[in-house]
Write a protein that holds these residues in place. Structure first.
Motif, PDB file in Angstrom:
ATOM      1  N   LEU A  79      36.658   0.368  13.995  1.00 28.70           N
ATOM      2  CA  LEU A  79      35.460  -0.384  14.392  1.00 28.70           C
ATOM      3  C   LEU A  79      34.462   0.528  15.101  1.00 28.70           C
ATOM      4  O   LEU A  79      33.249   0.420  14.871  1.00 28.70           O
ATOM      5  CB  LEU A  79      35.838  -1.545  15.311  1.00 28.70           C
ATOM      6  N   ILE A  80      34.962   1.412  15.938  1.00 29.73           N
ATOM      7  CA  ILE A  80      34.078   2.372  16.609  1.00 29.73           C
ATOM      8  C   ILE A  80      33.407   3.270  15.578  1.00 29.73           C
ATOM      9  O   ILE A  80      32.203   3.538  15.664  1.00 29.73           O
ATOM     10  CB  ILE A  80      34.862   3.201  17.649  1.00 29.73           C
ATOM     11  N   TYR A  81      34.174   3.712  14.587  1.00 29.71           N
ATOM     12  CA  TYR A  81      33.622   4.559  13.534  1.00 29.71           C
ATOM     13  C   TYR A  81      32.486   3.846  12.791  1.00 29.71           C
ATOM     14  O   TYR A  81      31.403   4.408  12.597  1.00 29.71           O
ATOM     15  CB  TYR A  81      34.733   4.971  12.562  1.00 29.71           C
ATOM     16  N   VAL A  82      32.721   2.614  12.377  1.00 27.66           N
ATOM     17  CA  VAL A  82      31.692   1.862  11.643  1.00 27.66           C
ATOM     18  C   VAL A  82      30.480   1.608  12.545  1.00 27.66           C
ATOM     19  O   VAL A  82      29.327   1.729  12.105  1.00 27.66           O
ATOM     20  CB  VAL A  82      32.282   0.550  11.081  1.00 27.66           C
ATOM     21  N   ALA A  83      30.722   1.282  13.807  1.00 27.31           N
ATOM     22  CA  ALA A  83      29.616   1.043  14.742  1.00 27.31           C
ATOM     23  C   ALA A  83      28.782   2.301  14.957  1.00 27.31           C
ATOM     24  O   ALA A  83      27.547   2.230  15.039  1.00 27.31           O
ATOM     25  CB  ALA A  83      30.161   0.532  16.073  1.00 27.31           C
ATOM     26  N   LEU A  84      29.426   3.461  15.046  1.00 29.88           N
ATOM     27  CA  LEU A  84      28.678   4.717  15.192  1.00 29.88           C
ATOM     28  C   LEU A  84      27.776   4.956  13.987  1.00 29.88           C
ATOM     29  O   LEU A  84      26.628   5.384  14.130  1.00 29.88           O
ATOM     30  CB  LEU A  84      29.648   5.891  15.355  1.00 29.88           C
ATOM     31  N   GLY A  85      28.293   4.688  12.795  1.00 30.60           N
ATOM     32  CA  GLY A  85      27.493   4.883  11.589  1.00 30.60           C
ATOM     33  C   GLY A  85      26.340   3.918  11.491  1.00 30.60           C
ATOM     34  O   GLY A  85      25.220   4.297  11.133  1.00 30.60           O
ATOM     35  N   ILE A  86      26.576   2.652  11.816  1.00 35.76           N
ATOM     36  CA  ILE A  86      25.495   1.661  11.763  1.00 35.76           C
ATOM     37  C   ILE A  86      24.456   1.954  12.836  1.00 35.76           C
ATOM     38  O   ILE A  86      23.261   1.715  12.630  1.00 35.76           O
ATOM     39  CB  ILE A  86      26.074   0.243  11.911  1.00 35.76           C
ATOM     40  N   ALA A  87      24.886   2.507  13.962  1.00 32.17           N
ATOM     41  CA  ALA A  87      23.948   2.846  15.037  1.00 32.17           C
ATOM     42  C   ALA A  87      23.022   3.996  14.660  1.00 32.17           C
ATOM     43  O   ALA A  87      22.017   4.228  15.329  1.00 32.17           O
ATOM     44  CB  ALA A  87      24.710   3.198  16.306  1.00 32.17           C
ATOM     45  N   GLY A  88      23.351   4.720  13.599  1.00 31.05           N
ATOM     46  CA  GLY A  88      22.450   5.764  13.131  1.00 31.05           C
ATOM     47  C   GLY A  88      23.031   7.157  13.082  1.00 31.05           C
ATOM     48  O   GLY A  88      22.389   8.074  12.576  1.00 31.05           O
TER      49      GLY A  88
END
Length: 170
Positions: A79-88
């Motif tokens: 989830l942290i990985y996906v959130a980092l990617g969506i954050a830019g």
């Protein structure tokens, strides 16, 4: 804090907060390391022709997260990985950002937390952890990746095809 000052109720001795903090620090550090490994796994890839998704090591690290961290922290790392990617941050194989949700491969990325959780749950069901149990656990996690990723890819590609057909017709 309660756990730092209470008796354990059985022997009347004080609880040991050092052990708690050591385990928590160890788990959170492993979570961060596996998140970083998943980020680097996006850049180790085999390119395929355009409608197909590149083959990367991200899926391997999603399964590894479930095996090493268990279902809860394995899913958290992904989830942290996906959130980092969506954050830019450009941690996905083709970049990052909120517009990445329109990429056909984004469904596979969304499935990584489910993959890690399912892999960890299946691994925990085995009484004895051996190579075969890890393979079975990983296959269960990979089935979640494809069960979520392929329908998402089909929807995005069909929407893209319909949009292109409308552009041509106009």
């Amino acid at each position: 804090l309660y756990f730092m000052s209470s008796n354990d109720g059985i022997t009347g001795t004080k609880s040991q907060p050092k052990r708690f903090f050591r385990k928590a620090t160890h788990t959170l550090t492993l979570t961060a390391v596996i998140t970083a490994l998943t980020c680097t796994g996006g850049f180790m890839q085999i390119k395929l022709p355009p409608p197909l998704v590149p083959v990367t090591f991200q899926t391997f690290f999603a399964c590894l997260a479930g095996i090493v961290l268990g279902p809860k922290y394995g899913a958290l790392s992904q989830l942290i990985y996906v959130a980092l990617g969506i954050a830019g941050l450009p941690v996905f194989s083709n970049g990052g950002g909120i517009m990445y949700v329109f990429e056909p491969s984004f469904g596979f990325l969304l499935s990584f937390p489910v993959c890690a959780a399912l892999t960890g749950l299946v691994k925990n069901k085995f009484k004895k952890v051996n190579f075969l149990s890890l393979i079975i656990s990983s296959i269960a996690g990979l089935s979640a990746v494809y069960a979520i990723g392929l329908p998402y890819m089909a929807v995005i590609l069909s929407l893209f095809t319909q949009y292109e057909a409308l552009k041509i017709a106009a």
